[in-house]
Scaffold this motif. Structure first.
Motif, PDB file in Angstrom:
ATOM      1  N   GLY A 898       0.549  -0.850   0.017  1.00  0.00           N
ATOM      2  CA  GLY A 898      -0.238  -0.081   0.006  1.00  0.00           C
ATOM      3  C   GLY A 898       0.983   0.953  -0.369  1.00  0.00           C
ATOM      4  N   THR A 899       2.253   1.581   0.441  1.00  0.00           N
ATOM      5  CA  THR A 899       3.301   2.190   0.629  1.00  0.00           C
ATOM      6  C   THR A 899       3.394   2.938  -1.220  1.00  0.00           C
ATOM      7  N   VAL A 900       4.143   3.780  -1.114  1.00  0.00           N
ATOM      8  CA  VAL A 900       4.441   3.521  -2.505  1.00  0.00           C
ATOM      9  C   VAL A 900       6.035   4.538  -1.590  1.00  0.00           C
ATOM     10  N   TRP A 901       6.953   4.059  -2.389  1.00  0.00           N
ATOM     11  CA  TRP A 901       8.853   4.418  -1.865  1.00  0.00           C
ATOM     12  C   TRP A 901       9.132   5.658  -2.559  1.00  0.00           C
ATOM     13  N   LEU A 902       9.634   5.800  -2.236  1.00  0.00           N
ATOM     14  CA  LEU A 902      10.408   7.520  -2.766  1.00  0.00           C
ATOM     15  C   LEU A 902      11.834   7.194  -2.748  1.00  0.00           C
ATOM     16  N   ASN A 903      12.925   6.865  -3.565  1.00  0.00           N
ATOM     17  CA  ASN A 903      14.536   7.804  -3.396  1.00  0.00           C
ATOM     18  C   ASN A 903      14.281   8.282  -4.213  1.00  0.00           C
ATOM     19  N   LEU A 904      15.246   9.799  -3.243  1.00  0.00           N
ATOM     20  CA  LEU A 904      15.638  10.816  -3.946  1.00  0.00           C
ATOM     21  C   LEU A 904      16.968  10.907  -3.465  1.00  0.00           C
ATOM     22  N   ASP A 905      17.895  10.440  -4.912  1.00  0.00           N
ATOM     23  CA  ASP A 905      18.972  10.718  -4.492  1.00  0.00           C
ATOM     24  C   ASP A 905      20.264  11.513  -4.990  1.00  0.00           C
ATOM     25  N   HIS A 906      21.547  12.153  -4.120  1.00  0.00           N
ATOM     26  CA  HIS A 906      22.071  12.782  -4.296  1.00  0.00           C
ATOM     27  C   HIS A 906      23.215  12.521  -4.870  1.00  0.00           C
ATOM     28  N   ALA A 907      23.705  11.068  -5.348  1.00  0.00           N
ATOM     29  CA  ALA A 907      24.273  10.805  -5.886  1.00  0.00           C
ATOM     30  C   ALA A 907      24.098   9.130  -6.746  1.00  0.00           C
ATOM     31  N   GLN A 908      24.404   8.059  -7.276  1.00  0.00           N
ATOM     32  CA  GLN A 908      24.678   6.620  -7.337  1.00  0.00           C
ATOM     33  C   GLN A 908      25.801   6.474  -8.307  1.00  0.00           C
ATOM     34  N   GLN A 909      25.576   5.206  -7.433  1.00  0.00           N
ATOM     35  CA  GLN A 909      27.366   4.566  -8.205  1.00  0.00           C
ATOM     36  C   GLN A 909      26.645   3.859  -9.935  1.00  0.00           C
ATOM     37  N   GLY A 910      27.392   4.296 -11.196  1.00  0.00           N
ATOM     38  CA  GLY A 910      27.458   4.334 -11.805  1.00  0.00           C
ATOM     39  C   GLY A 910      27.523   2.584 -12.546  1.00  0.00           C
ATOM     40  N   ILE A 911      26.745   1.886 -13.388  1.00  0.00           N
ATOM     41  CA  ILE A 911      26.301   0.880 -13.949  1.00  0.00           C
ATOM     42  C   ILE A 911      27.313  -0.143 -14.488  1.00  0.00           C
ATOM     43  N   GLY A 912      28.417   0.160 -15.666  1.00  0.00           N
ATOM     44  CA  GLY A 912      29.554  -0.810 -15.758  1.00  0.00           C
ATOM     45  C   GLY A 912      28.939  -2.269 -16.781  1.00  0.00           C
ATOM     46  N   SER A 913      29.079  -2.858 -17.059  1.00  0.00           N
ATOM     47  CA  SER A 913      28.931  -4.093 -17.940  1.00  0.00           C
ATOM     48  C   SER A 913      30.168  -4.878 -16.814  1.00  0.00           C
TER      49      SER A 913
END
Length: 942
Positions: A898-913
Motif C-alpha cells: 500500500g506504500t509507495v517508496w521514493l528514493n531521492l538520491d544525491h548520487a548513485q554508483q554507475g552501472i558498467g557491464s
C-alpha cells in the motif's frame, strides 16, 4: 539398426553438396511445415526404424509443430548453459540418456506438380542430429544444426500418401561443436521444403557484384553450374552466365541499400536475383567498403522467440531488422551460427553489415585447458569444413555479408586454419573473422571481446604490441557492453574512442534479445527454472530488447550514443553545430527543427536550415533570437533531426537560462506538543525526530539510504577479475544498515536530528545530520553526510528514502526522462516535463534489480507532495522497497504494497557491464566522502 552415426565425428552421409539458398524460383515447391506426428523416447535406440515404413500406424502419437522444438511443446524441458556442456565431456561420445524424437509427416503432391524432373528435400535447421526416410527409404543422416541439408528424392515420390520420417537426437558428436551460450533446444526448428528440380534447373550459382568507387561503375558476373542468362532490366543487362558486364550503378551500403532486381534463367528455371554492388577490402589497415572505412555500430543476434525458441517466423525477423534500423544499428554478428536465410534477405533489403558466423563453438573445452578440443583434432576437420562450406555456399549471394566468421570461442587449432584457407579460396571477395585468433594468423581483423576502455584506447593508439601482422590490422570488439539487466554502462565512453581512432572500427553489443521463455509461473523463465542439473541462471537474459521485443533502456541509450548526426547546442552563442556521422549518406533527407522550452514545455518552435552535409562534415547554424522571458523558470533549447518517415534521428539540448533561485527566508520555529514537534506545515515525532506528516499527507520519515537491489552488472561474473560490488556490498552489510539516533535538537529556527548509519559487524559508518527548516507551506531538509572508518568500496547510492502510506498513482516531474538513467547510462535522458504512473516507471528486467531512476530531476509531484531539489536529484518511485526488489527472483515475486517508496538520491554508483565486461569507470564510482544535499517539500493543493 546401427546408431553409430550419432557419435560419428563426420558430418553425415547422403546429403547433397551445399549450394546457394534462394526463394521465389519459378520451379514448384511444397512447404512441409505444419503439424507432424511425434514420439519422444529417452534413448537413441529405444525403437527401431519400423516407424519409417509406409503404413505404420502413428495414430497414438502426439503432435508437434514444425518448425519447432519439442521441449517447448510439452515434451521434456529446455536446458540453458553458457559454456558448460550439459553432458560428460567425453568426445565424441554422448550419454545413453539421449532424448530422441521421431517425427512423421504424410503428404500428397499438389495438383499440377510436374511429372517430369526430379525433386529435392531441404531441411533448413534440425538440432542436433537427424536421420531421414522417405517412403521407407533411408536417405541418410546429418549434423550441423543451423545449416541446410538437401536430399535427392524425386525417384521416391508418389502422387499421394508420401511418408516422411525424421528421427532427431538431442545429443550427438555434433553437439560438441555447438556449445553456443543458448538454450539447448532439440527439434526440427526451421523450414522443411520439397523443391521440384526441372530439367536444366539452376543448381548452384555465385553472384559477383563489385563496385569501383573511382569510376562509379559496377561489375556483374554470375558463375553458375547451369548455363543460362542474366538479365537486370533497370541496368540494361542481358548477359550469359560467366560473362562480366560493367555498368554505371548506385552502390549498396548499409546506409544506402540499393538493390537491383534481376533474373537468372537456365532454361528450366528462373531464379530471382537481388544484386547489390559493393566491394569489401582490407586497405591501409582498415576495413573498407566501396573505398570508405566503415564504423560498425552493431549487435550480436541469437535467433529467439519467447514461445517458439529459434523457430522464427518472417514477421518476427522483419520486426528485429526494423527495430535495429530504427535505433541506428548498422551491423549484426550472427552469433554463433548462420541465421535463417530469410533474415539475410532482410539485411540486404534494409541495410545491415553482417558478420556471418559459422555454426561452431567448443567453449566447454576451456574447463580442461582445451584438451581434446575438436578444432585441433584432424578427425573433426571434415565436419568443420562441411560447416564452413554450408555457410558460405548458402549465403554467398548476400551483399550484406561482408565478413565470414569461423565461429566463436573454440580455442585455436588446425581445423580453424583449414576453414580459413577453404573460405579464402572459395570467396576472396570478403574478409575472414575469428575472435580467438589473437595472433591473427587466420584472420583479416584483430577481434576481441570485452576489452576495457583503457585497453581499447591503447589499441587505437597503436600501443598494444603483439605480432606485426596483428598491429597492421583493424580492430573491432566483436562483443562488448554486456546488456544483461540494468545497463550496459559506459557506451558513450566507448563510442568516443571509436570515433577518435581510425583503427577502431566499432563494436557489437552482446546481445540483441533476452532469451526468456514465456512461462505462466514466472512471466519469463531462465536457466534453472526447468530443474536443470547444470545451468547459468539468467545469464541467458542479456539483450537490448526484452523477450517480447520491447526495447530496454539499454537500447534507447545505444540509439542515442550511436546517433548518425551529432547536434551540439551552444546556448550562449545562439548556435548549433551539426555534424554528419554517417559513413556514406549526406543529410539532405533530414529536416531539422528547434524548440524553445520553459520548464520542459515548448513555447515556441520552428525549423532550421541545415546544408546537406557530406559524411564527416559539420556546420554552425544560427538559432533564432531568444523568445520571451521564462519568468524565472528554467529555459532550454532542444534541436531535433527528423527523417522522411517522421522518425527522430538525433537530438541535442542546452539550458538557455537556469531557474531563478527563490530567496525568501524560512522563518518557522519548532513547537513542542504532546509527543510531537510542529514545524511549519509538518509534524515530527518528538522522541525520534522522524517526520510523520506534511499537511494532510502521511509520510514514512525520510532516512539516509545507501542500498540498491544489485544489478546483474553490480554482481559481476565469477570469472571476472576485480571487484564484484554486489557481493562486496553484502559482505560489508550495506543491505542491512542500522540507524542509531544520536540526538533530536529543536532550535530557534530549525529542527536538527543527528544519527549514525552503519552495518552490524563492521566499524565503518556514516554520520548523518538532518536539518529541517520551514515556513507556512514549505519544509526544507538539508542532509549532511560524513563517512567514518576505512571505506574500501563505493556506495550503491547516497540519498534519502521516504514512504507515502497513502499510496500514489501518478508522477509528474521536470527533469531527465522519459526513461531511466544512471551516471554512465544517461546519454538518452532528455530534460523535459514528463508524466507517468508509478507502475510504468518500473523497468521489467527479467530478473528484478535496481531500475527506474530518473536523473536530473528539478522537481517532482506525486502522492500529494511536490519535491524540489537543490539543484536536482535522481528520483525512483516504486510500490515495494529495495529489499523486496532484491529478494525477488522473477517479476511475479513482486507484490505491490500500500506504500509507495521514493528514493531521492544525491548520487548513485554507475552501472558498467561487469556481468561479462569491464566494471564502472572511475568517474562514475560513488566514492564515500563528505556530502550535503537539500530538498524542499510542499503539499499539493487542488
Amino acid at each position: 539398426m546401427s546408431f553409430s552415426y550419432v557419435e560419428d565425428v563426420l558430418p553425415g552421409h547422403g546429403a547433397l553438396p551445399p549450394r546457394a539458398w534462394y526463394a521465389g524460383s519459378s520451379a514448384a515447391s511444397l512447404s512441409l511445415n505444419g503439424d507432424w506426428r511425434f514420439r519422444l523416447s529417452p534413448t537413441a535406440d529405444a525403437h527401431d526404424e519400423s516407424f519409417a515404413a509406409q503404413g505404420y500406424d502413428a495414430g497414438a502419437w502426439s503432435e508437434v509443430a514444425v518448425p519447432g522444438h519439442w521441449v517447448l511443446q510439452g515434451h521434456g524441458a529446455p536446458i540453458y548453459t553458457n559454456h558448460l556442456y550439459p553432458f560428460p565431456v567425453d568426445p565424441p561420445h554422448v550419454p545413453t540418456e539421449n532424448p530422441t524424437g521421431d517425427h512423421l509427416r504424410t503428404f500428397d503432391l499438389p495438383d499440377g506438380w510436374p511429372a517430369e524432373g526430379g525433386a529435392t528435400l531441404r531441411f533448413d535447421g534440425v538440432e542436433s542430429c537427424a536421420r531421414v526416410w522417405l517412403n521407407g527409404t533411408d536417405l541418410g543422416e546429418f549434423k550441423g544444426s543451423r545449416l541446410p541439408h538437401e536430399f535427392t528424392v524425386g525417384h521416391l515420390l508418389k502422387p499421394a500418401g508420401n511418408v516422411l520420417a525424421v528421427r532427431v537426437h538431442q545429443w550427438s558428436a555434433g553437439s560438441y561443436l555447438e556449445d553456443q551460450d543458448q538454450w539447448w533446444l532439440p527439434g526440427i526448428f526451421r523450414d522443411v521444403t520439397l523443391l521440384h528440380r526441372p530439367a536444366d534447373c539452376a543448381l548452384d550459382f555465385f553472384v559477383h557484384a563489385s563496385y569501383d568507387h573511382t569510376a562509379g561503375t559496377g561489375a556483374l558476373r554470375v558463375d553458375s553450374d547451369a548455363d543460362g542468362r542474366i538479365t537486370v532490366p533497370e541496368l540494361g543487362v542481358d548477359a550469359a552466365t560467366g560473362e562480366t558486364v560493367t555498368v554505371p550503378v548506385e552502390p549498396w551500403t548499409a546506409e544506402t541499400p540499393r538493390l537491383y532486381t534481376g533474373t537468372l534463367d537456365t532454361g528450366g528455371e528462373r531464379v530471382p536475383l537481388r544484386v547489390g554492388f559493393r566491394t569489401v577490402e582490407l586497405s591501409d589497415g582498415l576495413i573498407k567498403v566501396n573505398g570508405t572505412p566503415v564504423l560498425f555500430k552493431g549487435v550480436n543476434r541469437h535467433e529467439w522467440h519467447p514461445e517458439h525458441g529459434r523457430a522464427l517466423d518472417p514477421a518476427t525477423m522483419r520486426r528485429d531488422v526494423e527495430l535495429m534500423k530504427r535505433h541506428h544499428i548498422n551491423a549484426v554478428r550472427t552469433s554463433h551460427y548462420p541465421p535463417h536465410p530469410a533474415f539475410l534477405d532482410l539485411c540486404d533489403e534494409y541495410g545491415l553489415w553482417v558478420i556471418d558466423e559459422c555454426d561452431l563453438e567448443t567453449h566447454g573445452f576451456v574447463e580442461q585447458g582445451w584438451r581434446d578440443n575438436p578444432v585441433d583434432d584432424d578427425r573433426w576437420t571434415p565436419a568443420l569444413l562441411d560447416r564452413a562450406a554450408r555457410m558460405v555456399e548458402r549465403d554467398k549471394n548476400h551483399p550484406s555479408v561482408v565478413l565470414w566468421s569461423l565461429g566463436n570461442e573454440a580455442g585455436t587449432g588446425r581445423g580453424l586454419t583449414a576453414m580459413a584457407e577453404w573460405i579464402r579460396g572459395r570467396d576472396p571477395e570478403r574478409l575472414v573473422h575469428y575472435e580467438g585468433d589473437l595472433d591473427c594468423r587466420d584472420t583479416d581483423v584483430y577481434s576481441r571481446m570485452y576489452a576495457d576502455h583503457a585497453e581499447v584506447e591503447r589499441i587505437g593508439r597503436g600501443l598494444d604490441g603483439g605480432p606485426a601482422r596483428r598491429r597492421a590490422l583493424p580492430f573491432i570488439l566483436c562483443e562488448y557492453a554486456h546488456a544483461m539487466g540494468n545497463g550496459p554502462g559506459g557506451l558513450a565512453d566507448y563510442q568516443r574512442l571509436f570515433e577518435t581512432h581510425d583503427r577502431l572500427q566499432g563494436a557489437f553489443v552482446w546481445e540483441w534479445i533476452d532469451h526468456g521463455i514465456a512461462d505462466e509461473r514466472y512471466g519469463y523463465a531462465y536457466g534453472g527454472d526447468f530443474g536443470e542439473e547444470l545451468h547459468d541462471g539468467n545469464f541467458v537474459c542479456d539483450g537490448l530488447v526484452f523477450p517480447d521485443r520491447t526495447p530496454s533502456p539499454g537500447l534507447t541509450e545505444f540509439k542515442k550514443v550511436i546517433e548518425p548526426v551529432r547536434i551540439d547546442v551552444d546556448a550562449p552563442a545562439g548556435t548549433v553545430r551539426i555534424t554528419n556521422r554517417y559513413d556514406f549518406r549526406d543529410l539532405s533527407g533530414l529536416a531539422f527543427s528547434w524548440a524553445y522550452e520553459v520548464e520542459g514545455e515548448a513555447v515556441e518552435a520552428g525549423s532550421l536550415v541545415v546544408p546537406p552535409l557530406a559524411p564527416g562534415e559539420h556546420a554552425e547554424v544560427k538559432l533564432p533570437a531568444t523568445p520571451a522571458d521564462g519568468r524565472g523558470k528554467e529555459t532550454q533549447w532542444t534541436v531535433r533531426a527528423i527523417d522522411a518517415d517522421d522518425h527522430e534521428v538525433a537530438w541535442g539540448q542546452a539550458v538557455a537560462d537556469p531557474a531563478t533561485v527563490r530567496t525568501e527566508a524560512f522563518g518557522g520555529r519548532p513547537v513542542r506538543g504532546q509527543g510531537s514537534i510542529a514545524l511549519g506545515p509538518a509534524e515530527f515525532d518528538a522522541r525520534t525526530g522522524e517526520l510523520r506528516r506534511l499537511g494532510g499527507v502521511e509520510v514514512v520519515s525520510p532516512l539516509l539510504d545507501v542500498w540498491r537491489a544489485p544489478t546483474d552488472n553490480d554482481n559481476g561474473a565469477s570469472w571476472q577479475g576485480g571487484e564484484r560490488l554486489g557481493l562486496l556490498w553484502r559482505q560489508f552489510g550495506l543491505h542491512r544498515m542500522r540507524h542509531r539516533l544520536v540526538g533530536v535538537e529543536p532550535g530557534d529556527d530549525a529542527l536538527t536530528v543527528r544519527t549514525r548509519v552503519a552495518p552490524a559487524g563492521r566499524d565503518i559508518g556514516l554520520r548523518a545530520v538532518y536539518r529541517w527548516i520551514a515556513d507556512a507551506d514549505r519544509l526544507r531538509l538539508t542532509v549532511s553526510v560524513r563517512p567514518e572508518g576505512d571505506w574500501r568500496l563505493p556506495l550503491p547510492r547516497l540519498g534519502i528514502r521516504l514512504g507515502l502510506p497513502g499510496g500514489a498513482d501518478a508522477v509528474r516531474w521536470f527533469g531527465g526522462g522519459p526513461g531511466e538513467a544512471y551516471p554512465d547510462t544517461r546519454a538518452a535522458s532528455r530534460v523535459g516535463l514528463w508524466h507517468s504512473d508509478v507502475d510504468a516507471l518500473q523497468t521489467p528486467y527479467v530478473r528484478p534489480q535496481e531500475n527506474g531512476a530518473r536523473a536530473d530531476v528539478r522537481w517532482a509531484e506525486t502522492g500529494g507532495l511536490r519535491i524540489d531539489g537543490e539543484p536536482d536529484f535522481s528520483l525512483t518511485a516504486r510500490r515495494w522497497t529495495s529489499e523486496q526488489l532484491d529478494a525477488a527472483e522473477h517479476l511475479t515475486d513482486l507484490t505491490p504494497t500500500g506504500t509507495v517508496w521514493l528514493n531521492l538520491d544525491h548520487a548513485q554508483q554507475g552501472i558498467g557491464s561487469q556481468s561479462c565486461g569491464p566494471g564502472v569507470l572511475p568517474q562514475y564510482r560513488l566514492t564515500p566522502g563528505p556530502a550535503e544535499f537539500s530538498f524542499t517539500f510542499r503539499e499539493l493543493t487542488s
